[in-house]
Design a protein around this motif. Structure first.
Motif: not given
Length: 147
Positions: A56, A71-72, A75-76, A78-79, A84-85
């Protein structure tokens, strides 16, 4: 006459660059929306298509965005199944951001959409003017990155 009254936005590099950036962002958003992507996601994918598994922090540095913004975005992404992390190979405290098969598969269509926006934006310039414009923009970016 007051200096503020003399400001001419049509002659302001900052105003014009900002206006152009907003128009590019709107055109790109429209072009990639059918793919399920937003501009911030596309910019992140561009970096990961070049080098998968970035942290990141590396993405923040490359895209010149704040940690909270990245980060935001991640997150979106990945959702939505774009990334993927996983634990980072060299730094166990960090996580790498990895492309999913979905993200890899959308690359040709996403890059074609971006090329279409760029082609439309530069359509009023000949090849020499386009090259000079891109060179000038890169020089301005370099100048602004120097602190």
């Amino acid at each position: 006459m007051d200096d503020a009254a003399d400001f001419e936005k049509a002659l302001s590099a900052g105003y014009l660059a900002n206006h152009m950036a907003r128009l590019f962002a709107q055109a790109l958003a429209t072009a990639i929306a059918p793919l399920g992507l937003a501009p911030a996601q596309f910019m992140t994918l561009l970096e990961l298509w070049r080098e998968d598994g970035l942290t990141q922090a590396a993405l923040c540095a490359r895209l010149n965005v704040e940690q909270a913004t990245m980060a935001a975005t991640l997150q979106r992404m990945q959702r939505d199944g774009w990334v993927e992390r996983r634990p980072h190979a060299q730094d166990r405290r960090a996580q790498g951001v990895w492309l999913t098969d979905r993200a890899k598969a959308v690359r040709p269509a996403a890059e074609a959409a971006a090329r279409s926006v760029n082609d439309r934006a530069l359509s009023q310039l000949d090849a020499e003017q386009s090259a000079a414009f891109l060179t000038a923009m890169a020089a301005v970016i370099r100048a602004l990155q120097r602190r």
